[in-house]
Enzyme design. Structure first.
Site, PDB file in Angstrom:
ATOM      1  N   SER A  71       0.758  -1.319   0.143  1.00 54.72           N
ATOM      2  CA  SER A  71       0.118   0.040   0.108  1.00 54.72           C
ATOM      3  C   SER A  71       0.855   1.222  -0.093  1.00 54.72           C
ATOM      4  CB  SER A  71      -1.056  -0.017   1.438  1.00 54.72           C
ATOM      5  OG  SER A  71      -1.662  -1.213   1.125  1.00 54.72           O
TER       6      SER A  71
HETATM    7  N1  SAM Z   1      -0.617  -5.086   4.257  1.00 53.98           N
HETATM    8  C1  SAM Z   1       0.149  -5.170   2.962  1.00 53.98           C
HETATM    9  C2  SAM Z   1       1.511  -4.556   2.823  1.00 53.98           C
HETATM   10  O1  SAM Z   1       1.947  -4.037   3.728  1.00 53.98           O
HETATM   11  O2  SAM Z   1       2.314  -5.020   1.887  1.00 53.98           O
HETATM   12  C3  SAM Z   1      -0.670  -4.750   1.599  1.00 53.98           C
HETATM   13  C4  SAM Z   1      -1.650  -5.792   1.335  1.00 53.98           C
HETATM   14  S1  SAM Z   1      -2.494  -5.855  -0.182  1.00 53.98           S
HETATM   15  C5  SAM Z   1      -3.206  -4.329  -0.438  1.00 53.98           C
HETATM   16  C6  SAM Z   1      -3.971  -6.986   0.188  1.00 53.98           C
HETATM   17  C7  SAM Z   1      -3.457  -8.343   0.390  1.00 53.98           C
HETATM   18  O3  SAM Z   1      -4.808  -8.851   0.923  1.00 53.98           O
HETATM   19  C8  SAM Z   1      -3.130  -9.200  -0.866  1.00 53.98           C
HETATM   20  O4  SAM Z   1      -1.818  -9.664  -0.354  1.00 53.98           O
HETATM   21  C9  SAM Z   1      -4.360 -10.228  -1.000  1.00 53.98           C
HETATM   22  O5  SAM Z   1      -3.507 -11.437  -1.336  1.00 53.98           O
HETATM   23  C10 SAM Z   1      -4.528 -10.403   0.690  1.00 53.98           C
HETATM   24  N2  SAM Z   1      -5.876 -10.645   0.694  1.00 53.98           N
HETATM   25  C11 SAM Z   1      -6.985 -10.843  -0.126  1.00 53.98           C
HETATM   26  N3  SAM Z   1      -8.341 -11.131   0.369  1.00 53.98           N
HETATM   27  C12 SAM Z   1      -7.856 -11.861   1.751  1.00 53.98           C
HETATM   28  C13 SAM Z   1      -8.103 -12.812   2.617  1.00 53.98           C
HETATM   29  N4  SAM Z   1      -9.619 -13.054   2.412  1.00 53.98           N
HETATM   30  N5  SAM Z   1      -7.525 -13.207   3.680  1.00 53.98           N
HETATM   31  C14 SAM Z   1      -6.136 -12.978   3.534  1.00 53.98           C
HETATM   32  N6  SAM Z   1      -5.666 -12.168   2.924  1.00 53.98           N
HETATM   33  C15 SAM Z   1      -6.233 -11.599   1.727  1.00 53.98           C
END
Ligand code: SAM
Length: 227
Positions: A71
């Protein structure tokens, strides 16, 4: 190539980090000195591919593989500040991604549990935190829309993917007085909300518009759940 190469020694990026905090984060109103300090010190460039390190302190998200993103720094700072962490909390993060947000939370809370649905991302995030000797983060792989009943209640829940609605699971897993930050909207744009649990009431505050990848799972968007 290891996490550090000769091209990118660890302290090369200090001045970029300070500039990032001043121009992108303080200038937009983040005031928590603890959050600002964590972001001044956390080597964000280690959480992206080596080819993107020069862009790691830019004012935008970056790709981390698997169609996912790390992000924008300001969004990390804002969501973290909204959790109001003082140091002794247990925090649940949904969406480990690169592990950068988890590492910032780890500096500010006692314990962080982070759930990621894509195993490969979880494993590489863990490798970076191990390298940085951050040991108060517990990595789980699975559907984060279920929360984590066996570790509840949480003082903070932070959802770093865009959800169509607030999963009830999170509400029931939040401690009294606990805070939750979550982007809610359609598959393309969302609004960042903060909820606070007060007895059987919920205080709800609305913050900025934002753009996150989808939260995919039982109580999120439908998608390829076989990962
Ligand atoms: N917090 C992260 C960072 O600092 O890099 C950014 C996260 S990215 C915007 C969103 C993440 O949420 C992705 O890696 C995606 O695979 C994960 N995601 C989506 N749906 C999810 C779920 N139901 N459970 C766990 N992770 C999930």
């Amino acid at each position: 190539m290891g996490i550090f190469s000769k091209k990118n020694p660890p302290d090369d990026f200090k001045s970029l980090r300070e500039k990032m905090v001043r121009a992108q984060i303080e200038a937009r109103g983040i005031r928590s000195e603890r959050v600002l300090q964590a972001m001044r010190e956390m080597p964000r460039h280690l959480f992206v591919k080596e080819s993107l390190r020069d862009e790691a302190y830019g004012d935008h998200p970056l790709p981390i593989g698997e169609g996912q993103t790390i992000s924008q720094p300001y969004m990390v700072a804002l969501m973290t500040e909204l959790l109001g962490l003082e140091g002794n909390e247990k925090v649940l993060e949904i969406g480990t991604g690169s592990g950068y947000q988890s590492a910032i939370l780890a500096r500010l809370a006692a314990r962080v549990i982070t759930i990621e649905r894509i195993r490969q991302l979880s494993e590489s995030a863990k490798a970076v935190l191990d390298f940085l000797k951050i040991s108060n983060v517990d990595f789980r792989v699975g559907d984060g829309t279920l929360g984590l009943e066996e570790e509840a209640p949480f003082d903070g829940i932070i959802v770093t993917a865009g959800s169509p609605a607030v999963p009830e699971t999170y509400k029931s897993q939040l401690a009294e007085g606990g805070r939750m930050v979550i982007p809610v909207g359609d598959g393309f744009t969302q609004t960042l909300f903060k909820f606070r649990k007060r007895g059987d009431k919920w205080e709800k505050e609305r913050f900025t518009g934002c753009v996150f990848v989808k939260l995919i799972g039982k109580y999120g968007w439908r998608g390829d759940e076989s990962l």
